[in-house]
Enzyme design. Sequence first.
Site, mmCIF file in Angstrom:
data_model
loop_
_atom_site.group_PDB
_atom_site.id
_atom_site.type_symbol
_atom_site.label_atom_id
_atom_site.label_comp_id
_atom_site.label_asym_id
_atom_site.label_seq_id
_atom_site.Cartn_x
_atom_site.Cartn_y
_atom_site.Cartn_z
ATOM 1 N N GLU A 238 -4.094 7.664 -5.030
ATOM 2 C CA GLU A 238 -4.316 6.780 -6.258
ATOM 3 C C GLU A 238 -5.644 7.577 -7.006
ATOM 4 O O GLU A 238 -6.497 7.567 -6.179
ATOM 5 C CB GLU A 238 -4.380 5.553 -5.817
ATOM 6 C CG GLU A 238 -3.176 4.938 -5.470
ATOM 7 C CD GLU A 238 -3.181 3.593 -5.139
ATOM 8 O OE1 GLU A 238 -4.211 2.584 -5.384
ATOM 9 O OE2 GLU A 238 -2.103 2.736 -4.834
ATOM 10 N N HIS B 108 -1.483 0.220 -9.614
ATOM 11 C CA HIS B 108 -2.248 -0.800 -8.601
ATOM 12 C C HIS B 108 -2.665 -1.908 -9.399
ATOM 13 O O HIS B 108 -3.950 -2.236 -9.106
ATOM 14 C CB HIS B 108 -3.158 0.002 -7.864
ATOM 15 C CG HIS B 108 -3.521 -0.734 -6.593
ATOM 16 N ND1 HIS B 108 -3.802 0.073 -5.369
ATOM 17 C CD2 HIS B 108 -3.527 -1.976 -5.978
ATOM 18 C CE1 HIS B 108 -3.895 -0.836 -4.412
ATOM 19 N NE2 HIS B 108 -4.097 -1.961 -4.802
ATOM 20 N N ARG C 282 0.858 -1.092 0.122
ATOM 21 C CA ARG C 282 0.123 -0.074 0.001
ATOM 22 C C ARG C 282 0.918 1.123 0.136
ATOM 23 O O ARG C 282 1.922 1.064 0.690
ATOM 24 C CB ARG C 282 -0.970 0.006 1.244
ATOM 25 C CG ARG C 282 -2.203 -0.992 1.118
ATOM 26 C CD ARG C 282 -3.135 -0.389 0.318
ATOM 27 N NE ARG C 282 -4.301 -1.226 0.250
ATOM 28 C CZ ARG C 282 -4.707 -2.182 -0.596
ATOM 29 N NH1 ARG C 282 -3.619 -2.760 -1.295
ATOM 30 N NH2 ARG C 282 -5.431 -2.935 -0.571
HETATM 31 N N1 LIG Z 1 -0.996 -4.188 -5.257
HETATM 32 C C1 LIG Z 1 -2.118 -4.977 -5.085
HETATM 33 O O1 LIG Z 1 -2.783 -5.265 -6.101
HETATM 34 C C2 LIG Z 1 -2.114 -5.845 -3.949
HETATM 35 C C3 LIG Z 1 -2.967 -7.150 -3.943
HETATM 36 C C4 LIG Z 1 -2.941 -7.910 -2.988
HETATM 37 C C5 LIG Z 1 -2.496 -7.459 -1.744
HETATM 38 N N2 LIG Z 1 -1.941 -6.273 -1.477
HETATM 39 C C6 LIG Z 1 -1.379 -5.734 -0.293
HETATM 40 O O2 LIG Z 1 -0.538 -6.420 0.180
HETATM 41 C C7 LIG Z 1 -0.717 -6.828 1.369
HETATM 42 C C8 LIG Z 1 -0.307 -8.217 1.792
HETATM 43 O O3 LIG Z 1 -1.153 -9.257 1.429
HETATM 44 P P1 LIG Z 1 -1.110 -10.568 2.037
HETATM 45 O O4 LIG Z 1 -2.318 -11.248 1.494
HETATM 46 O O5 LIG Z 1 0.135 -11.352 1.943
HETATM 47 O O6 LIG Z 1 -1.643 -10.374 3.583
HETATM 48 P P2 LIG Z 1 -1.412 -11.371 4.607
HETATM 49 O O7 LIG Z 1 -2.219 -10.602 5.611
HETATM 50 O O8 LIG Z 1 -1.635 -12.581 4.321
HETATM 51 O O9 LIG Z 1 0.247 -10.975 5.163
HETATM 52 C C9 LIG Z 1 0.485 -9.725 5.508
HETATM 53 C C10 LIG Z 1 1.668 -10.212 6.595
HETATM 54 O O10 LIG Z 1 2.451 -8.945 7.158
HETATM 55 C C11 LIG Z 1 2.816 -9.171 8.538
HETATM 56 N N3 LIG Z 1 2.853 -7.895 9.138
HETATM 57 C C12 LIG Z 1 1.978 -7.329 9.621
HETATM 58 N N4 LIG Z 1 2.404 -6.111 10.432
HETATM 59 C C13 LIG Z 1 3.699 -6.105 10.210
HETATM 60 C C14 LIG Z 1 5.006 -5.501 10.518
HETATM 61 N N5 LIG Z 1 4.591 -4.288 11.351
HETATM 62 N N6 LIG Z 1 6.158 -5.956 9.870
HETATM 63 C C15 LIG Z 1 6.324 -7.092 9.252
HETATM 64 N N7 LIG Z 1 5.420 -7.992 9.084
HETATM 65 C C16 LIG Z 1 4.194 -7.510 9.279
HETATM 66 C C17 LIG Z 1 1.612 -10.055 9.054
HETATM 67 O O11 LIG Z 1 2.191 -10.709 10.099
HETATM 68 C C18 LIG Z 1 1.547 -10.976 7.822
HETATM 69 O O12 LIG Z 1 2.023 -12.173 7.617
HETATM 70 C C19 LIG Z 1 -2.117 -6.678 1.873
HETATM 71 O O13 LIG Z 1 -2.574 -6.006 3.133
HETATM 72 C C20 LIG Z 1 -2.704 -5.501 0.780
HETATM 73 O O14 LIG Z 1 -2.540 -4.142 1.282
HETATM 74 C C21 LIG Z 1 -1.886 -5.397 -2.683
#
Ligand SMILES: NC(=O)c1ccc[n+]([C@@H]2O[C@H](COP(=O)([O-])OP(=O)(O)OC[C@H]3O[C@@H](n4cnc5c(N)ncnc54)[C@H](O)[C@@H]3O)[C@@H](O)[C@H]2O)c1
Length: 319
Positions: A264, A283, A235
């Site tokens: 965005e 995105h 994000r």
């Molecule tokens: N660009 C895109 O189109 C797109 C698509 C999918 C997801 N995303 C973003 O990617 C993020 C991750 O997706 P995901 O499915 O892997 O999520 P997820 O919830 O499966 O994994 C997120 C991980 O981040 C870790 N985390 C939380 N706070 C943290 C910190 N301070 N330091 C280190 N690690 C930390 C959590 O423990 C978790 O393991 C989503 O939250 C979303 O915002 C973006």
Amino acid sequence: MLKIAIVDKIHQDGINLLKKNSKFEFEIIEDLSKKNLISKLPSFDGITLRRGVIDEEILNKCKKLKVISRHGVGFDNVDTKFLKENNIKLLVTATTTSVSPAEHIMFMIINISKGIDFFDKSVRNGQFGSVMHMNHQTFELSTKKILIIGFGRIGRKLIKRCLGFEMKVYVYDPYVEKNLVETSGGIKIDNLSDGLKEADIISLTVPLTKETSNMINLDKMKIMKKNAVIINTSRGGVVNEKDLNEALNQKIIYGAGLDVFEKEPPDNNNPLLKNRRVVLSPHAATFTPECLSKMSIETVQNIIDFFDNKLNKNSLAKI
Ligand SMILES: NC(=O)c1ccc[n+]([C@@H]2O[C@H](COP(=O)([O-])OP(=O)(O)OC[C@H]3O[C@@H](n4cnc5c(N)ncnc54)[C@H](O)[C@@H]3O)[C@@H](O)[C@H]2O)c1
């Protein structure tokens, strides 16, 4: 009949699934302005949400609302505090939203490490011969160190792809077990700065939270290697954009790949749009027909399962 609002159009495959189910009637809402959402949403029992912001003021008017099913896994566009206090469930597409994003991260890494845009332009501009012994900085991925920050669904898909390229993988995620990282082939880092010092590539796959907001700022970039590349597909706001632009211009780090932005779409005068050291995408990490179809189906299936009391626990967002 239960009324479902599809806020922001989704792939037709998901819409067809809802059409086939006689329990539901639905309306697709494409005007995502607050004015429109506040007037339309109060009559619905459930919402599927892609883009669009659903804040407290809107939710306060939605007295029938029982569930919001996110088309995606991030939920920084919903007031989760309100949902929690009012027992409105929030669902995410937990099983379909990680392969394309992991591939997108690899695309950005490969684009930067192989100088794809530069080479392409050079050939088209008749500079084929002159680039053959050029000093444009490309690099091998084999043996390079990547730091994956956030080892959730996407991070765990990404590690496999990085290991396939024979990279050494470090993981920073205080919320996952060391054992999980090690059995996946990575090395768990307990202190973020230690990882940042070592890594050639830093990829962020964390949710946007108070803790991760501005997580990578100029101070953090200053401890990275000069050849470091930052990839942010999580994000906007996790990496400070102003600091990133400065770090790239001052050659504190080498490059970046950004799929997400603090605002965005980004303003036309956002200096990163002109910075040749950055690879950009709109995105679009999930923008493959395969991913969008699967996500639309999962978004709708989650709503159906919720009302049928058959919901898989993994679909419930942890709020
Ligand atoms: N660009 C895109 O189109 C797109 C698509 C999918 C997801 N995303 C973003 O990617 C993020 C991750 O997706 P995901 O499915 O892997 O999520 P997820 O919830 O499966 O994994 C997120 C991980 O981040 C870790 N985390 C939380 N706070 C943290 C910190 N301070 N330091 C280190 N690690 C930390 C959590 O423990 C978790 O393991 C989503 O939250 C979303 O915002 C973006």
